[in-house]
Design a protein around this motif. Structure first.
Motif, short mmCIF file in Angstrom:
data_model
loop_
_atom_site.label_atom_id
_atom_site.label_comp_id
_atom_site.label_asym_id
_atom_site.label_seq_id
_atom_site.Cartn_x
_atom_site.Cartn_y
_atom_site.Cartn_z
N ILE A 69 0.85 -1.19 0.00
CA ILE A 69 0.00 0.00 0.00
C ILE A 69 0.89 1.24 0.00
O ILE A 69 0.59 2.23 -0.69
CB ILE A 69 -0.97 -0.03 1.20
CG1 ILE A 69 -1.95 -1.20 1.05
CG2 ILE A 69 -1.74 1.29 1.34
CD1 ILE A 69 -2.89 -1.43 2.21
N TYR A 73 1.06 4.16 -2.75
CA TYR A 73 0.91 5.55 -2.30
C TYR A 73 2.05 6.41 -2.83
O TYR A 73 1.83 7.48 -3.41
CB TYR A 73 0.88 5.58 -0.76
CG TYR A 73 0.84 6.96 -0.18
CD1 TYR A 73 2.00 7.59 0.27
CD2 TYR A 73 -0.37 7.66 -0.10
CE1 TYR A 73 1.96 8.87 0.79
CE2 TYR A 73 -0.41 8.94 0.44
CZ TYR A 73 0.75 9.54 0.88
OH TYR A 73 0.71 10.81 1.40
N GLU A 76 1.66 7.08 -6.42
CA GLU A 76 0.57 8.00 -6.75
C GLU A 76 0.91 9.44 -6.38
O GLU A 76 0.57 10.37 -7.09
CB GLU A 76 -0.73 7.56 -6.06
CG GLU A 76 -1.37 6.36 -6.75
CD GLU A 76 -2.50 5.72 -5.95
OE1 GLU A 76 -2.97 6.33 -4.98
OE2 GLU A 76 -2.91 4.59 -6.32
N TYR A 90 -5.40 -3.01 -17.35
CA TYR A 90 -5.19 -4.46 -17.37
C TYR A 90 -3.77 -4.81 -16.96
O TYR A 90 -3.54 -5.75 -16.19
CB TYR A 90 -5.54 -5.06 -18.74
CG TYR A 90 -5.50 -6.57 -18.70
CD1 TYR A 90 -4.49 -7.29 -19.34
CD2 TYR A 90 -6.43 -7.29 -17.95
CE1 TYR A 90 -4.44 -8.67 -19.27
CE2 TYR A 90 -6.39 -8.67 -17.86
CZ TYR A 90 -5.40 -9.36 -18.52
OH TYR A 90 -5.34 -10.73 -18.42
N ARG A 96 -0.58 -6.05 -10.02
CA ARG A 96 -1.14 -6.21 -8.66
C ARG A 96 -1.31 -7.70 -8.33
O ARG A 96 -1.06 -8.12 -7.20
CB ARG A 96 -2.49 -5.51 -8.54
CG ARG A 96 -2.37 -4.01 -8.49
CD ARG A 96 -3.66 -3.37 -8.01
NE ARG A 96 -3.49 -1.94 -7.84
CZ ARG A 96 -4.17 -1.04 -8.51
NH1 ARG A 96 -5.06 -1.39 -9.40
NH2 ARG A 96 -3.95 0.26 -8.29
N ILE B 64 -8.98 -11.45 -15.09
CA ILE B 64 -8.40 -10.82 -13.90
C ILE B 64 -8.85 -11.61 -12.69
O ILE B 64 -10.05 -11.87 -12.51
CB ILE B 64 -8.86 -9.36 -13.75
CG1 ILE B 64 -8.49 -8.55 -15.01
CG2 ILE B 64 -8.23 -8.69 -12.53
CD1 ILE B 64 -9.66 -7.98 -15.73
N VAL B 69 -8.06 -7.12 -6.58
CA VAL B 69 -7.46 -6.68 -7.84
C VAL B 69 -8.58 -6.38 -8.84
O VAL B 69 -8.54 -5.37 -9.56
CB VAL B 69 -6.50 -7.76 -8.40
CG1 VAL B 69 -5.93 -7.34 -9.75
CG2 VAL B 69 -5.35 -8.02 -7.43
N GLU B 72 -10.38 -2.99 -8.10
CA GLU B 72 -9.61 -1.82 -8.55
C GLU B 72 -9.62 -1.72 -10.08
O GLU B 72 -9.69 -0.63 -10.64
CB GLU B 72 -8.16 -1.89 -8.02
CG GLU B 72 -8.09 -1.75 -6.51
CD GLU B 72 -7.03 -0.78 -6.01
OE1 GLU B 72 -6.67 0.17 -6.74
OE2 GLU B 72 -6.55 -0.96 -4.88
N TYR B 73 -9.56 -2.87 -10.74
CA TYR B 73 -9.62 -2.88 -12.21
C TYR B 73 -10.94 -2.28 -12.69
O TYR B 73 -10.98 -1.44 -13.59
CB TYR B 73 -9.45 -4.30 -12.75
CG TYR B 73 -9.62 -4.38 -14.24
CD1 TYR B 73 -10.84 -4.78 -14.81
CD2 TYR B 73 -8.58 -4.03 -15.10
CE1 TYR B 73 -11.00 -4.83 -16.18
CE2 TYR B 73 -8.74 -4.08 -16.48
CZ TYR B 73 -9.96 -4.48 -17.01
OH TYR B 73 -10.12 -4.53 -18.37
N GLU B 76 -11.01 1.44 -12.29
CA GLU B 76 -10.14 2.16 -13.23
C GLU B 76 -10.67 2.11 -14.66
O GLU B 76 -10.36 2.99 -15.46
CB GLU B 76 -8.72 1.59 -13.18
CG GLU B 76 -7.95 2.06 -11.96
CD GLU B 76 -6.84 1.10 -11.53
OE1 GLU B 76 -6.51 0.20 -12.33
OE2 GLU B 76 -6.32 1.25 -10.42
N PRO B 88 -4.61 10.23 -2.68
CA PRO B 88 -3.77 9.05 -2.40
C PRO B 88 -3.83 8.57 -0.95
O PRO B 88 -3.81 7.36 -0.71
CB PRO B 88 -2.36 9.53 -2.75
CG PRO B 88 -2.56 10.59 -3.77
CD PRO B 88 -3.81 11.29 -3.37
N ARG B 91 -7.07 6.76 -0.47
CA ARG B 91 -6.99 5.50 -1.19
C ARG B 91 -6.20 4.48 -0.38
O ARG B 91 -6.59 3.31 -0.25
CB ARG B 91 -6.31 5.71 -2.55
CG ARG B 91 -7.17 6.47 -3.54
CD ARG B 91 -6.32 7.01 -4.69
NE ARG B 91 -5.90 5.99 -5.61
CZ ARG B 91 -6.64 5.57 -6.62
NH1 ARG B 91 -7.84 6.06 -6.82
NH2 ARG B 91 -6.18 4.65 -7.43
N ARG B 95 -7.49 0.85 1.03
CA ARG B 95 -6.77 -0.40 0.73
C ARG B 95 -6.37 -1.10 2.03
O ARG B 95 -6.41 -2.32 2.12
CB ARG B 95 -5.53 -0.10 -0.12
CG ARG B 95 -5.87 0.25 -1.55
CD ARG B 95 -4.66 0.74 -2.30
NE ARG B 95 -5.00 1.04 -3.68
CZ ARG B 95 -4.45 2.02 -4.39
NH1 ARG B 95 -3.53 2.80 -3.86
NH2 ARG B 95 -4.83 2.22 -5.64
#
Lengths: 219, 220
Positions: A69, A73, A76, A90, A96, B64, B69, B72-73, B76, B88, B91, B95
């Protein structure tokens, strides 16, 4: 406002190493604070009351806990330099997934390799090598998991390379013999200053493991 | 290009359900494929060769895996009704709690349900402590993510259904009066239009978890 970044950490921790690498990749100046895990600081307990674990990243007084995380962070916040995660959703999901795989498998299996003996250790070694081979397959012909440059999965995984010597000595096996491409990848990562400076010497990690074994009465 | 979205899940999986909620929240049409985990389909083994588990989201042929995961996909890829905030730090907090749900709370609750004797006591104690943190996190908020549900609500969603099932089957009280905010959240969450009629059939769940409970607590 001047950025204030503090990392509460413990030198041998592969999780702490992840955040060190990410910060170094982005060229962020920060204060490193080594914790004594048998005597955790008031700051650590205040900043991570739920888990009381390192690493903890403290950015302008606000804590971020859990290494992956933290890496996300860092990526980002300081997004204009050395991106670690791809921008395509994707590809991001794939990164991830594999970082999560490292989290689920490598640490636990590696721990079982140095903590156990006999049959239990043999099983752990076998499974450990299998997971390394799967990572090797995922790497394929790419220089890094992130492609042409160091990425999220590289950052998640490379810290464990500093523990390989300890695993090998405790388990009496050679990781390079089983996974030569992975070792080549690891050495490539170690060429980068951000990685080389963040990982402790393998002998030091082994000495630490021996001390742990003595302390916990593991023969 | 027309979007093609498939979701491999099971009728009861709490992990599959959170993906269903995310897709519903964003109004994304998809084809649901319920797997029989005792007889995994070739499709599942092809799409998730590493773990061979559900849920798997398949978007235009790209698979996926791992529910967090996937969430989040989805966030996005389809920007309407965001699940995660922009900032951030927020976020990172979302998480953190998502991880806490799956790595701490769920295992402790599962332990309280399946273990016996001293192990069970330890699991209950861990559960109580974990729930205290969750209760604390809800202070001053309607949902974990604020005024509207977000990632953490979707990830904690299983609490709103499974806890009462575990309590009914085991006869033990897990989330009692000590957690008023959590109890209120479970109620509010369940009544949301996106959530309301999505729970797996309760009678089937009771049968399933009773059978599991009996397996872990054989009559002496």
């Amino acid at each position: 406002m001047a950025e204030e970044v503090v990392l509460l950490d413990f030198r041998p921790s592969p999780f702490g190493m992840r955040s060190r690498i990410a910060l170094a990749e982005k060229g962020i100046k920060y204060e490193y604070k080594e914790e004594d895990l048998r005597n955790k600081s008031a700051l650590l307990l205040q900043m991570n009351p739920v888990h009381k674990k390192i690493p903890v990243l403290i950015h302008n007084g606000k804590p971020v806990c859990e290494s992956l995380i933290q890496v996300q962070y860092i990526d980002e916040v300081w997004h204009d330099k050395a991106p670690l995660l791809p921008s395509d959703p994707y590809q991001k999901a794939t990164a991830r997934f594999w970082a999560d795989y490292v989290d689920k498998k490598i640490y636990d299996l590696g721990s079982r390799v140095w903590k156990t003996k006999g049959e239990e250790q043999a099983t752990a070694k076998k499974e450990f090598i299998e997971t390394l081979k799967l990572m090797e397959k995922e790497l394929g012909d790419k220089p890094y998991f992130g492609g042409e440059s160091l990425g999220y999965v590289d950052v998640a995984f490379i810290p464990f390379y500093s523990w390989f010597y300890a695993y090998e000595k405790c388990g009496n096996f050679s990781i390079e013999a089983e996974c030569p491409k992975l070792i080549a990848w690891a050495k490539r990562c170690m060429q980068k200053e951000s990685v080389a400076k963040s990982l402790p010497d393998q002998q030091k990690v082994y000495d630490f493991i021996l001390e742990m074994k003595k302390r916990f009465g593991i023969e | 290009m027309a979007e093609e979205v498939k979701l491999l899940k099971t009728w009861s999986s709490r992990f599959g359900l959170r993906v269903v909620w995310a897709l519903k929240l964003k109004g994304i049409p998809y084809e649901a494929i319920d797997e029989d985990l005792s007889n995994k389909s070739a499709l599942l083994l092809q799409y998730n060769p590493v773990h061979k588990k559900i849920p798997v989201l398949v978007h235009n042929g790209n698979p996926i895996s791992e529910s967090l995961v996937i969430l989040e996909y989805i966030d996005e890829t389809w920007k309407q009704n965001p699940i995660l905030p922009q900032d951030p730090l927020h976020r990172a907090r979302e998480r953190f709690w998502a991880k806490f749900s799956d790595e701490k709370l769920l295992p402790s609750v599962w332990g309280a349900f399946t273990k016996e004797g001293k192990d069970r006591e330890e699991a209950m104690a861990a559960t109580m402590e974990n729930l205290k943190f969750v209760e604390e996190e809800l202070k001053g908020k309607k949902f974990f993510s604020g005024e509207k549900i977000g990632l953490v609500d979707l990830v904690f969603g299983w609490l709103a259904n499974l806890i009462s099932i575990f309590e009914e089957v085991s006869g033990f009280n897990i989330v009692g009066e000590g957690y008023p905010l959590l109890s209120a959240w479970m109620q509010e969450f369940s009544e949301l239009p996106v959530i309301k009629d999505t729970w797996p059939p309760r009678d089937k769940m009771i049968i399933k978890y009773q059978a599991l409970y009996d397996k872990y607590h054989p009559a002496k």
